[in-house]
Design a protein around this motif. Sequence first.
Motif, PDB file in Angstrom:
ATOM      1  N   ASP A 124     -12.662  -7.504   6.698  1.00 50.75           N
ATOM      2  CA  ASP A 124     -13.073  -6.833   8.150  1.00 50.75           C
ATOM      3  C   ASP A 124     -12.622  -5.126   8.154  1.00 50.75           C
ATOM      4  OD1 ASP A 124     -14.478  -8.958   9.134  1.00 50.75           O
ATOM      5  OD2 ASP A 124     -12.554  -9.859   9.732  1.00 50.75           O
ATOM      6  N   GLY A 125     -12.050  -4.621   6.822  1.00 52.73           N
ATOM      7  CA  GLY A 125     -11.188  -3.795   7.318  1.00 52.73           C
ATOM      8  C   GLY A 125      -9.920  -3.685   8.224  1.00 52.73           C
ATOM      9  N   THR A 126      -9.107  -4.679   8.430  1.00 52.77           N
ATOM     10  CA  THR A 126      -8.132  -3.782   9.000  1.00 52.77           C
ATOM     11  C   THR A 126      -7.137  -2.993   8.414  1.00 52.77           C
ATOM     12  OG1 THR A 126      -8.182  -6.639   9.667  1.00 52.77           O
ATOM     13  CG2 THR A 126      -5.515  -5.718   9.468  1.00 52.77           C
ATOM     14  N   PRO A 127      -6.154  -2.321   8.972  1.00 52.18           N
ATOM     15  CA  PRO A 127      -5.481  -1.278   8.373  1.00 52.18           C
ATOM     16  C   PRO A 127      -4.372  -2.133   8.027  1.00 52.18           C
ATOM     17  CG  PRO A 127      -6.132  -1.004  10.806  1.00 52.18           C
ATOM     18  CD  PRO A 127      -6.225  -1.983  10.199  1.00 52.18           C
ATOM     19  N   THR A 128      -4.100  -1.466   6.600  1.00 48.98           N
ATOM     20  CA  THR A 128      -2.325  -2.289   6.604  1.00 48.98           C
ATOM     21  C   THR A 128      -1.167  -1.724   7.076  1.00 48.98           C
ATOM     22  OG1 THR A 128      -3.286  -1.959   3.951  1.00 48.98           O
ATOM     23  CG2 THR A 128      -1.280  -2.036   3.988  1.00 48.98           C
ATOM     24  N   THR A 129      -1.096  -0.512   7.085  1.00 47.48           N
ATOM     25  CA  THR A 129      -0.107   0.031   8.374  1.00 47.48           C
ATOM     26  C   THR A 129      -0.842   1.260   9.249  1.00 47.48           C
ATOM     27  OG1 THR A 129      -0.171   1.954   6.961  1.00 47.48           O
ATOM     28  CG2 THR A 129       1.514   0.161   6.323  1.00 47.48           C
ATOM     29  N   PRO A 130       0.230   0.763  10.397  1.00 48.68           N
ATOM     30  CA  PRO A 130      -1.314   1.231  12.009  1.00 48.68           C
ATOM     31  C   PRO A 130      -0.971   2.926  11.387  1.00 48.68           C
ATOM     32  CG  PRO A 130       1.218   0.241  12.016  1.00 48.68           C
ATOM     33  CD  PRO A 130       1.221  -0.395  10.692  1.00 48.68           C
ATOM     34  N   ASP A 131      -0.606   3.516  10.288  1.00 47.16           N
ATOM     35  CA  ASP A 131      -0.590   4.736  10.152  1.00 47.16           C
ATOM     36  C   ASP A 131      -1.241   5.862   8.456  1.00 47.16           C
ATOM     37  OD1 ASP A 131       1.312   4.291   8.543  1.00 47.16           O
ATOM     38  OD2 ASP A 131       2.932   5.707   8.750  1.00 47.16           O
ATOM     39  N   PHE A 132      -1.934   4.260   8.551  1.00 46.77           N
ATOM     40  CA  PHE A 132      -3.010   4.568   7.233  1.00 46.77           C
ATOM     41  C   PHE A 132      -1.652   4.960   6.555  1.00 46.77           C
ATOM     42  CE2 PHE A 132      -5.520   4.657  10.665  1.00 46.77           C
ATOM     43  CZ  PHE A 132      -6.716   3.153  10.977  1.00 46.77           C
ATOM     44  N   ALA A 133      -1.378   4.568   5.864  1.00 45.31           N
ATOM     45  CA  ALA A 133      -0.237   5.156   4.832  1.00 45.31           C
ATOM     46  C   ALA A 133      -0.725   4.828   3.272  1.00 45.31           C
ATOM     47  CB  ALA A 133       0.905   5.047   4.622  1.00 45.31           C
ATOM     48  N   GLY A 134      -0.478   5.685   2.241  1.00 46.25           N
ATOM     49  CA  GLY A 134      -1.109   5.993   1.433  1.00 46.25           C
ATOM     50  C   GLY A 134      -2.695   6.214   1.269  1.00 46.25           C
ATOM     51  N   THR A 135      -3.178   6.935   2.042  1.00 48.16           N
ATOM     52  CA  THR A 135      -4.563   7.286   1.731  1.00 48.16           C
ATOM     53  C   THR A 135      -4.785   8.489   1.949  1.00 48.16           C
ATOM     54  OG1 THR A 135      -4.853   6.690   4.481  1.00 48.16           O
ATOM     55  CG2 THR A 135      -5.842   5.408   2.705  1.00 48.16           C
ATOM     56  N   GLY A 136      -5.675   9.048   1.638  1.00 53.36           N
ATOM     57  CA  GLY A 136      -5.913  10.755   2.118  1.00 53.36           C
ATOM     58  C   GLY A 136      -5.464  12.055   1.025  1.00 53.36           C
ATOM     59  N   GLY A 137      -5.215  12.789   1.122  1.00 47.81           N
ATOM     60  CA  GLY A 137      -4.844  14.014   0.498  1.00 47.81           C
ATOM     61  C   GLY A 137      -3.425  13.711   0.142  1.00 47.81           C
ATOM     62  N   GLY A 138      -2.957  13.457   0.716  1.00 50.86           N
ATOM     63  CA  GLY A 138      -1.383  12.786  -0.147  1.00 50.86           C
ATOM     64  C   GLY A 138      -1.461  12.483  -0.560  1.00 50.86           C
ATOM     65  N   ALA A 139      -2.115  11.188  -1.105  1.00 50.52           N
ATOM     66  CA  ALA A 139      -2.325  10.393  -2.457  1.00 50.52           C
ATOM     67  C   ALA A 139      -2.874  10.638  -3.429  1.00 50.52           C
ATOM     68  CB  ALA A 139      -3.196   8.973  -1.764  1.00 50.52           C
ATOM     69  N   ALA A 140      -3.414  12.239  -3.390  1.00 48.33           N
ATOM     70  CA  ALA A 140      -4.133  12.675  -5.210  1.00 48.33           C
ATOM     71  C   ALA A 140      -3.083  12.870  -6.164  1.00 48.33           C
ATOM     72  CB  ALA A 140      -4.386  14.079  -5.058  1.00 48.33           C
ATOM     73  N   ASN A 141      -3.257  13.082  -6.791  1.00 47.50           N
ATOM     74  CA  ASN A 141      -2.226  13.331  -8.530  1.00 47.50           C
ATOM     75  C   ASN A 141      -1.662  14.196  -8.583  1.00 47.50           C
ATOM     76  OD1 ASN A 141      -1.897  13.486 -10.928  1.00 47.50           O
ATOM     77  ND2 ASN A 141      -1.750  11.854 -11.845  1.00 47.50           N
ATOM     78  N   PRO A 142      -0.630  14.386  -8.880  1.00 44.54           N
ATOM     79  CA  PRO A 142      -0.505  16.325  -8.231  1.00 44.54           C
ATOM     80  C   PRO A 142      -1.479  16.617  -9.954  1.00 44.54           C
ATOM     81  CG  PRO A 142       1.272  14.978  -8.017  1.00 44.54           C
ATOM     82  CD  PRO A 142       0.412  14.354  -7.772  1.00 44.54           C
ATOM     83  N   ASP A 143      -0.896  16.764 -11.044  1.00 43.54           N
ATOM     84  CA  ASP A 143      -1.032  16.960 -12.245  1.00 43.54           C
ATOM     85  C   ASP A 143      -2.190  17.021 -11.746  1.00 43.54           C
ATOM     86  OD1 ASP A 143       1.734  17.095 -12.653  1.00 43.54           O
ATOM     87  OD2 ASP A 143       2.129  15.062 -13.414  1.00 43.54           O
ATOM     88  N   PHE A 144      -3.420  15.779 -11.720  1.00 46.18           N
ATOM     89  CA  PHE A 144      -4.714  15.975 -11.805  1.00 46.18           C
ATOM     90  C   PHE A 144      -5.010  17.882 -10.944  1.00 46.18           C
ATOM     91  CE2 PHE A 144      -8.720  15.225 -10.085  1.00 46.18           C
ATOM     92  CZ  PHE A 144      -9.650  15.775 -10.998  1.00 46.18           C
ATOM     93  N   VAL A 145      -5.000  17.603  -9.412  1.00 44.04           N
ATOM     94  CA  VAL A 145      -4.740  18.509  -8.816  1.00 44.04           C
ATOM     95  C   VAL A 145      -4.346  20.045  -9.714  1.00 44.04           C
ATOM     96  CG1 VAL A 145      -4.816  19.821  -6.755  1.00 44.04           C
ATOM     97  CG2 VAL A 145      -4.525  17.118  -7.178  1.00 44.04           C
ATOM     98  N   ARG A 146      -3.590  20.119 -10.041  1.00 47.93           N
ATOM     99  CA  ARG A 146      -3.018  21.558 -10.824  1.00 47.93           C
ATOM    100  C   ARG A 146      -4.467  21.591 -12.282  1.00 47.93           C
ATOM    101  NH1 ARG A 146      -0.498  21.771 -15.448  1.00 47.93           N
ATOM    102  NH2 ARG A 146       0.454  19.250 -15.571  1.00 47.93           N
ATOM    103  N   LEU A 147      -4.388  20.991 -12.344  1.00 46.68           N
ATOM    104  CA  LEU A 147      -5.211  21.169 -13.774  1.00 46.68           C
ATOM    105  C   LEU A 147      -6.775  21.514 -13.320  1.00 46.68           C
ATOM    106  CD1 LEU A 147      -3.807  18.432 -16.311  1.00 46.68           C
ATOM    107  CD2 LEU A 147      -4.051  20.754 -16.432  1.00 46.68           C
ATOM    108  N   LEU A 148      -7.209  20.914 -12.330  1.00 49.37           N
ATOM    109  CA  LEU A 148      -8.131  21.402 -11.640  1.00 49.37           C
ATOM    110  C   LEU A 148      -8.869  21.807 -11.672  1.00 49.37           C
ATOM    111  CD1 LEU A 148     -11.057  19.222 -11.272  1.00 49.37           C
ATOM    112  CD2 LEU A 148     -10.129  19.167  -9.541  1.00 49.37           C
ATOM    113  N   ALA A 149      -7.281  22.510 -10.570  1.00 48.07           N
ATOM    114  CA  ALA A 149      -7.190  24.056  -9.536  1.00 48.07           C
ATOM    115  C   ALA A 149      -7.392  25.124 -11.274  1.00 48.07           C
ATOM    116  CB  ALA A 149      -6.100  24.335  -9.325  1.00 48.07           C
TER     117      ALA A 149
END
Length: 326
Positions: A124-149
């Motif tokens: 049913d898509g029930t949120p795991t936490t009220p603030d949807f922790a672990g999702t979004g831009g902060g969850a990206a692998n920084p090494d991948f982002v660096r090498l992609l850039a």
Amino acid sequence: MHVTSRGPIDGPPVLLIHGNCSSSGFWEPLVRHLPAHWRIVAPDLRGYGDSPALPVDATRGVRDYADDVAPLLASFATKPVVVGHSLGGGVAMQLLLDHPDSIAALVLEAPVSPYGFGGTRDLDGTPTTPDFAGTGGGAANPDFVRLLAAKDRGTDEQASPRNVMRAFYVASPESFGDDEELLLDTMLSTATGEDNYPGDGSASENWPGVGPGTRGVLNTLSPRWLNLTGIVDLPAKPPITWIRGDKDAIVSDGSFFDLAQLGKLGLVPGWPGEEACPPQPMIGQTRAVFERYGNYREVVFDDCGHSPHVERAAEFAGILQEIVGA
């Protein structure tokens, strides 16, 4: 917006919407198997390929992308079949919500769950936490982002774009054949930064300590901002064909891009356990929503990963020809 088109204006219309970290060129292995008399249109979403890197307002979910693409629906002589891959599947569902009378049928290839990516615990898509922790831009692998850039084309670092493409875009990298450099080019066309990929993030008191932001690609997919389940309430429901590979490691019930799954495997420290933070059941969620939608079928390719149109291009083209012909 940069758009690739092929075929006569009055040919059977097909709109191809690519996924994250790729571009319209990622459809090339499929397009060469399609009839020459079809009218094929494939845009580069903002921040990909040759389209400008316009900022992405993630608080609108994927609507920025859908609004960009929507005028193309009116460019065809008749209603098109809309094909969306991964992120593009989410954009296609948003188009269906906004323009249900302008679409003949949807083909959703490994689409993001209608409840978004990560941060939900059940069908049913029930949120795991009220603030949807672990999702979004902060969850990206920084090494991948660096090498992609850096537009790195090597294999020395585990998180290099080439290694990620080989490991996760397909089940077998041999399926790239002579297209590997072309497909890597599409990946490296991704604009990076807080306004594009991956986007910004926020601090969270919940594991893993990061939450979604309001800008950029990965935040558009956060369940904080994205919910496409409204398709079940449409009065008219064009047919949906859901195509996926059984070895998809990106959109699956055990996704290697879901921090809850990585925590469960011990790859991200401090995971609070199955009860507090279970991996997202992405496949189960999508099936549950489509069952409520009603007019759909599911096609599963064996020994296939996240990109069936690359790995099994001729078979994918055959299914698409059946749909367009109908």
